[in-house]
Design an enzyme around this catalytic site. Structure first.
Site, mmCIF file in Angstrom:
data_model
loop_
_atom_site.group_PDB
_atom_site.id
_atom_site.type_symbol
_atom_site.label_atom_id
_atom_site.label_comp_id
_atom_site.label_asym_id
_atom_site.label_seq_id
_atom_site.Cartn_x
_atom_site.Cartn_y
_atom_site.Cartn_z
ATOM 1 N N ASP A 1 -1.493 1.463 -3.667
ATOM 2 C CA ASP A 1 -2.250 0.378 -4.304
ATOM 3 C C ASP A 1 -3.657 0.844 -4.699
ATOM 4 O O ASP A 1 -4.520 0.032 -5.013
ATOM 5 C CB ASP A 1 -2.306 -0.873 -3.423
ATOM 6 C CG ASP A 1 -3.010 -0.637 -2.094
ATOM 7 O OD1 ASP A 1 -3.085 0.534 -1.664
ATOM 8 O OD2 ASP A 1 -3.490 -1.609 -1.480
ATOM 9 N N GLY B 1 -1.763 -0.851 14.404
ATOM 10 C CA GLY B 1 -1.894 -2.230 13.933
ATOM 11 C C GLY B 1 -0.845 -2.564 12.895
ATOM 12 O O GLY B 1 -0.763 -3.696 12.438
ATOM 13 N N ASP C 1 -6.242 2.140 -3.109
ATOM 14 C CA ASP C 1 -7.487 1.909 -2.371
ATOM 15 C C ASP C 1 -7.808 3.081 -1.446
ATOM 16 O O ASP C 1 -8.751 3.026 -0.663
ATOM 17 C CB ASP C 1 -7.479 0.574 -1.598
ATOM 18 C CG ASP C 1 -6.409 0.500 -0.539
ATOM 19 O OD1 ASP C 1 -5.603 1.454 -0.424
ATOM 20 O OD2 ASP C 1 -6.369 -0.513 0.186
ATOM 21 N N ASP D 1 -3.176 6.353 -3.071
ATOM 22 C CA ASP D 1 -2.038 5.731 -2.381
ATOM 23 C C ASP D 1 -1.437 4.646 -3.288
ATOM 24 O O ASP D 1 -1.853 4.479 -4.435
ATOM 25 C CB ASP D 1 -2.445 5.196 -0.998
ATOM 26 C CG ASP D 1 -3.228 3.907 -1.070
ATOM 27 O OD1 ASP D 1 -3.873 3.667 -2.108
ATOM 28 O OD2 ASP D 1 -3.197 3.125 -0.100
ATOM 29 N N ARG E 1 -4.110 4.851 20.723
ATOM 30 C CA ARG E 1 -4.345 3.448 20.324
ATOM 31 C C ARG E 1 -3.028 2.818 19.864
ATOM 32 O O ARG E 1 -2.183 3.521 19.291
ATOM 33 C CB ARG E 1 -5.404 3.343 19.219
ATOM 34 C CG ARG E 1 -5.081 4.144 17.984
ATOM 35 C CD ARG E 1 -6.108 3.916 16.879
ATOM 36 N NE ARG E 1 -5.884 2.650 16.194
ATOM 37 C CZ ARG E 1 -5.030 2.478 15.186
ATOM 38 N NH1 ARG E 1 -4.296 3.484 14.725
ATOM 39 N NH2 ARG E 1 -4.898 1.299 14.623
ATOM 40 N N PRO E 2 -2.871 1.515 20.121
ATOM 41 C CA PRO E 2 -1.670 0.878 19.589
ATOM 42 C C PRO E 2 -1.841 0.720 18.080
ATOM 43 O O PRO E 2 -2.921 0.350 17.618
ATOM 44 C CB PRO E 2 -1.662 -0.502 20.284
ATOM 45 C CG PRO E 2 -3.069 -0.747 20.687
ATOM 46 C CD PRO E 2 -3.750 0.582 20.843
ATOM 47 N N ALA F 1 -10.704 8.726 7.832
ATOM 48 C CA ALA F 1 -10.270 10.082 7.481
ATOM 49 C C ALA F 1 -9.145 10.042 6.446
ATOM 50 O O ALA F 1 -9.015 10.933 5.610
ATOM 51 C CB ALA F 1 -9.813 10.810 8.743
ATOM 52 N N ASN F 2 -8.344 8.974 6.473
ATOM 53 C CA ASN F 2 -7.213 8.879 5.544
ATOM 54 C C ASN F 2 -7.632 8.603 4.103
ATOM 55 O O ASN F 2 -6.781 8.478 3.224
ATOM 56 C CB ASN F 2 -6.205 7.832 6.031
ATOM 57 C CG ASN F 2 -6.778 6.420 6.049
ATOM 58 O OD1 ASN F 2 -7.753 6.122 5.376
ATOM 59 N ND2 ASN F 2 -6.161 5.539 6.826
ATOM 60 N N SER G 1 0.800 -1.218 0.000
ATOM 61 C CA SER G 1 0.000 0.000 0.000
ATOM 62 C C SER G 1 0.846 1.287 0.000
ATOM 63 O O SER G 1 1.684 1.476 -0.869
ATOM 64 C CB SER G 1 -0.938 -0.066 1.201
ATOM 65 O OG SER G 1 -1.789 1.018 1.236
HETATM 66 C C1 16G Z 1 -4.122 -0.341 7.570
HETATM 67 C C2 16G Z 1 -5.593 -0.282 7.240
HETATM 68 C C3 16G Z 1 -6.069 1.138 7.217
HETATM 69 C C4 16G Z 1 -5.768 1.797 8.544
HETATM 70 C C5 16G Z 1 -4.314 1.665 8.873
HETATM 71 C C6 16G Z 1 -4.048 2.108 10.290
HETATM 72 C C7 16G Z 1 -6.816 -1.716 5.742
HETATM 73 C C8 16G Z 1 -6.939 -2.239 4.351
HETATM 74 N N1 16G Z 1 -5.834 -0.856 5.932
HETATM 75 O O1 16G Z 1 -3.362 0.261 6.581
HETATM 76 O O2 16G Z 1 -7.435 1.117 6.985
HETATM 77 O O3 16G Z 1 -6.101 3.154 8.507
HETATM 78 O O4 16G Z 1 -3.942 0.295 8.808
HETATM 79 O O5 16G Z 1 -2.728 1.908 10.581
HETATM 80 O O6 16G Z 1 -7.565 -2.075 6.629
HETATM 81 P P1 16G Z 1 -2.201 1.923 12.057
HETATM 82 O O7 16G Z 1 -2.926 0.818 12.803
HETATM 83 O O8 16G Z 1 -0.744 1.712 11.958
HETATM 84 O O9 16G Z 1 -2.538 3.259 12.621
HETATM 85 MG MG MG Z 2 -3.712 1.199 0.279
#
Ligand code: 16G
Ligand code: MG
EC number: 5.4.2.3
Length: 577
Positions: free
Chosen positions: A309, A532, A311, A307, A529-530, A402-403, A96
């Protein structure tokens, strides 16, 4: 029971049990062959010691150099998923918006949804199995889910433009071949195109033609039918697209001939010179709050950033004083929800429309939706799958992060009602016309997942219909200033949250500290938030001025650092110069 009947019953029972035995012997025989092959195949895709892979919010993501064994294993898993679902599934190879040296893989379910959450654990277990344990790891999944290994499997595969894509695709295909799976390698596609294709295929064409050309045709036909003739006072059919030097740029070029001359598109950051996602693309524009360097932009000119990819999409423009203005996912969802809401009322149909956001949504957007537009708003955890899930609760569910990642979901019932109304001669022409426009909007929207190209065309359609320039759209509501920071901690799982990430439940005392800080400021709001996707904790703050949003974000960061095991230097206050 008569004697004859009893006789047949005995024969039936014994035939069934013989069949079960034969099936078990066959399955076991076939299974042990396949599992042995899977272990043998791992020799060409050895797993490095000491690395722990996790199937996160968007699949696996890491440095491309260490992903080969993960891709091989995801080939194995994709085949199992296909057998379990008795349908074609897909695997997308992309990282991505992340830098070019990274890559990743995510699996897509038959109707183009993200992989079912319960399988994420299987993906993680398999990715972390030692080479020699692959057979038993697969066996565990097969047993736990009672998968009939003798069933056929079929997988669609695609990748973004990263140079690491072809060898990683090969590793994935090796896994599929070991499982005896059929597959189609579509080469380079946007992520949403792959989601779309797998849905077309499994719906036997009801969602569209299962080809890349079919995707462009479906979108372009709907777009052109929705385009009204006549000159506009404010809306200019001219846009510049920042393709993040990635697949979105290539695919926009392929779409262009289908749009005839209805929209003049200039593609920049098209990959001919710059690097993928480097100082360009939706993430850069959103985070840096400025246009990619080198873009020549006239005041008022609508610009669009995809971005890596394709999406995610955000819009931006410079106003007459040259000031940068971002139109992010919140502005997009407000625009779309407003327009679809009008069409639904005009059609006379009883359908409930709702918007799904995350805690990152600008407070002004939530207030505008709820107080001015009277649209119900739900908050979901970060990550598309969470928003998607919540959006299913509405007849028409508009979801956006928001992104810039988001789309609209129409329930089966809503889709049916809309289609019937569009052809109902007993309705007055106004109602029928509104329903017809709704059917076209459904065709224009990629309902499988957020799609930069589709969302871009949806926005252009609405702006043109409303005869709005970027400024008119932006004026719907004024964003509150905000700040997003990240803090390195020893273990990000020390931070836990509830209420769609708006409230921290651990470490002890953190939420109380945040509450106290927030209470000091006008329109203050903050949450942590942690992440992901990265080994950090994210801190978001919003307030009525930028200086206060910055200060609040900083103060909350210090609390995270102190209470959640911060590493390195303690966060420094923002400079006030
Ligand atoms: C991933 C998620 C995106 C989310 C981002 C948060 C998908 C396809 N992509 O890129 O939606 O905004 O994680 O990242 O679900 P973070 O957990 O590092 O803040
Ligand atoms: Mg993407």
């Amino acid at each position: 029971m008569s004697k004859v009947m009893r006789y047949f019953r005995v024969v039936q029972v014994s035939l069934c049990s013989t069949w079960r035995q034969v099936r078990t012997v066959y399955r076991t025989g076939k299974m042990s062959d396949i599992l042995a092959e899977a272990v043998k195949g791992a020799a060409a895709h050895p797993r490095p010691e000491g690395i722990n892979f996790t199937y996160g919010t968007a699949g696996f993501r890491d440095k491309s150099t260490i992903l080969d064994p993960v891709l091989y294993r995801m080939g194995l898993l994709a085949a199992l998923r296909s057998k379990a679902k008795k349908a074609t599934v897909a695997a997308m190879i992309t990282a991505s918006h992340n830098p070019e040296p990274d890559n990743g893989v995510k699996l897509v379910d038959p109707m183009g949804e993200m992989l079912e959450a319960a399988w994420e654990k299987h993906a993680t277990d398999l990715a972390n199995a030692k080479d020699e344990d692959i057979g038993s790891a697969l066996q565990r999944i097969i047993d736990a889910l009672d998968i009939d290994i003798s069933l056929p499997s079929d997988v669609f595969v695609a990748r973004d433009t990263r140079p690491s894509g072809p060898p990683l695709t090969q590793a994935l295909l090796d896994g599929l071949k070991v499982m005896g799976s059929t597959f189609t390698d579509f080469g380079i596609l946007t992520t949403p195109q792959l989601h779309y294709l797998v849905r077309c295929h499994n719906s036997r064409g009801a969602y569209g033609e299962t080809t890349e050309e079919g995707y462009y045709k479906k979108l372009a036909q709907a777009f052109l039918k929705l385009r009204e003739d006549g000159t506009k006072k404010k809306y200019q059919p001219v846009v510049i697209i920042d393709g993040a030097n990635g697949v979105g740029a290539l695919k926009t070029r392929k779409l262009q001939p289908h749009l005839n001359d209805s929209l003049k598109i200039t593609v920049c950051n098209d990959g001919s010179s710059g690097k993928l996602n480097e100082k360009c693309g939706a993430d850069f524009v959103k985070v840096q709050q400025k246009p990619p360097p080198g873009m020549e932009i006239q005041p008022g000119q609508r610009c669009v950033s995809f971005d890596g990819d394709a999406d995610r999409v955000v819009f931006f423009y410079l106003n007459k004083d040259g000031v940068f203005n971002l139109l992010d996912g919140d502005k997009i969802s407000t625009l779309i929800a407003g327009y679809l809401g009008e069409l639904v009322s005009a059609s006379g149909l009883q359908l409930n429309i709702g918007v799904v956001q995350t805690a990152y949504a600008n407070g002004s957007s939530t207030r505008y939706l709820e107080d001015v537009m009277k649209v119900p708003v739900s908050c979901a955890k970060t990550g598309v799958k969470h928003l998607h899930h919540k959006a299913l609760e509405f007849d028409v569910g508009v979801y956006f992060e928001a992104n810039g990642h988001g789309t609209v979901l129409f329930s089966d019932q809503a889709e049916q009602k809309i289609k019937v109304a569009s052809q109902d001669d007993s309705l007055d022409s106004g109602k029928r016309e509104a329903a017809t426009r709704l059917t076209l909007m459904m065709d224009l929207i990629n309902q499988t997942v957020g799609d930069a190209i589709s969302d871009f065309l949806v926005v252009e359609t609405i702006l043109s219909t409303r005869d709005w320039a970027a400024d008119d759209w932006n004026m719907q509501y004024k964003d509150l200033p905000s700040r997003l920071l990240k803090i390195k901690v020893k273990d990000r799982t020390a931070v836990q949250t509830t209420d769609a990430e708006r409230c921290a439940t651990a470490p002890a005392g953190l939420q109380e500290a945040i509450n106290k800080l927030v209470a000091k400021y006008q329109q203050g709001r903050s949450f942590v938030r942690p992440s992901g996707t990265e080994d950090v904790v994210r801190v978001f703050a919003e307030a009525d001025t930028q200086a206060i949003a910055d200060m609040l974000a900083h103060e909350v960061s210090v609390q995270v650092y102190q209470l959640a095991g911060g590493v390195g230097e303690q966060p420094q206050p923002p400079s006030t110069s």
